[in-house]
Design a protein around this motif. Sequence first.
Motif, mmCIF file in Angstrom:
data_model
loop_
_atom_site.group_PDB
_atom_site.id
_atom_site.type_symbol
_atom_site.label_atom_id
_atom_site.label_comp_id
_atom_site.label_asym_id
_atom_site.label_seq_id
_atom_site.Cartn_x
_atom_site.Cartn_y
_atom_site.Cartn_z
ATOM 1 N N ALA A 171 0.837 -1.196 0.000
ATOM 2 C CA ALA A 171 0.000 0.000 0.000
ATOM 3 C C ALA A 171 0.874 1.249 0.000
ATOM 4 O O ALA A 171 1.777 1.389 0.835
ATOM 5 C CB ALA A 171 -0.926 0.008 1.214
ATOM 6 N N GLN A 221 -1.318 6.731 -2.072
ATOM 7 C CA GLN A 221 -2.434 6.988 -2.980
ATOM 8 C C GLN A 221 -2.923 5.734 -3.704
ATOM 9 O O GLN A 221 -4.050 5.714 -4.195
ATOM 10 C CB GLN A 221 -2.027 8.037 -4.030
ATOM 11 N N SER A 222 -2.107 4.697 -3.772
ATOM 12 C CA SER A 222 -2.447 3.538 -4.600
ATOM 13 C C SER A 222 -2.107 2.238 -3.888
ATOM 14 O O SER A 222 -1.308 2.200 -2.942
ATOM 15 C CB SER A 222 -1.682 3.581 -5.930
ATOM 16 N N TYR A 223 -2.738 1.155 -4.391
ATOM 17 C CA TYR A 223 -2.314 -0.195 -4.063
ATOM 18 C C TYR A 223 -1.344 -0.658 -5.143
ATOM 19 O O TYR A 223 -1.455 -0.270 -6.313
ATOM 20 C CB TYR A 223 -3.501 -1.153 -4.009
ATOM 21 N N GLU A 282 -6.073 1.766 -8.058
ATOM 22 C CA GLU A 282 -6.684 2.726 -7.139
ATOM 23 C C GLU A 282 -6.807 2.099 -5.756
ATOM 24 O O GLU A 282 -6.957 0.886 -5.622
ATOM 25 C CB GLU A 282 -8.080 3.136 -7.636
ATOM 26 N N LYS A 283 -6.788 2.958 -4.747
ATOM 27 C CA LYS A 283 -6.779 2.443 -3.377
ATOM 28 C C LYS A 283 -8.202 2.219 -2.872
ATOM 29 O O LYS A 283 -8.688 2.892 -1.951
ATOM 30 C CB LYS A 283 -6.026 3.402 -2.457
ATOM 31 N N SER A 284 -8.862 1.244 -3.506
ATOM 32 C CA SER A 284 -10.202 0.831 -3.064
ATOM 33 C C SER A 284 -10.324 -0.668 -3.259
ATOM 34 O O SER A 284 -9.641 -1.258 -4.112
ATOM 35 C CB SER A 284 -11.291 1.554 -3.853
#
Length: 295
Positions: A209, A212-214, A233-235
């Motif tokens: 992680a 801002q991003s994975y 994207e970090k979701s």
Amino acid sequence: MKRNSYYRQITKHTSLFDEPTEFITERQSLIITKQIKIAIEDLDFRYGNVGFEYNDKESSQRFDFEIENEEFRPEFEVLKPYFIKILKSKSINIEIYAEVENGVILSQMATSADIENINKEFIDSVKFQFLNKNFICQIPILKQNILTTNEVTNNQNFYTNPENVLDDLLKGKQYKHSQHIQFLADRHERSIMKLRFVLQPFSFVFLLAGTQSYHIVLETLDTEEATYIWHSEKSKSALIDTIKQIDKELNIIKEKGRQAYLETIPINFSRVIHDYSGSNKGFSIWKGLLEERLN
């Protein structure tokens, strides 16, 4: 060796004219001392001990023996073929001792130098043999490329925790990317995604992680391919979609090779080339380049 002893049992008849009569009843006392062989397949692996049944033909007596060894666990049943391979024998030598009186077992004991010699190092080598055949050298038969431990078909449910696969592999041997894999494992977001595997070439799939991003990182265990990184994207929903897309893209690598995949210019993708000029220097360069991509 058999030992017979006797005792006297006196019973009085009810007749007034008869003298008391003595009956001599034989008491059977048996001592068994033997060295036997028991097939490894017939051993019962338990928590902290090994059990087995033995039927003594001479006395027609059945025994349930156990020998203590804290290294054993019931789940080691699936490892029996590897015990046989490392011990170079299908059976083990056991010494038994028992005392029986009138068919009642008064005491019993079993010892085995073969079982006593099975220590933690031996168990680790058995696990490594299992991992080598069932993970590292396994030929994938599923269409899916990114797998959990439950989806590795030859696992036989021995490894339910993927972290144990990693730990046992790194204990068993020093691989080309052992240091890199340990670095990635220490930063893997295990609360979000379980550690995963790709079978050919055998690789780990980590989730790191950034702010801002994975970042999904593919690192081979013992081959000299570059570290592949896909950015998401970090979701949670975006991460799931990215994993599915990576799985499809890995088919290109499997069918056409890595160069053909790179020529497709994949989006949200980067890679880090390994430097093998020196272990510490090469790892430091790799680590610096990797961290530049983890925003």
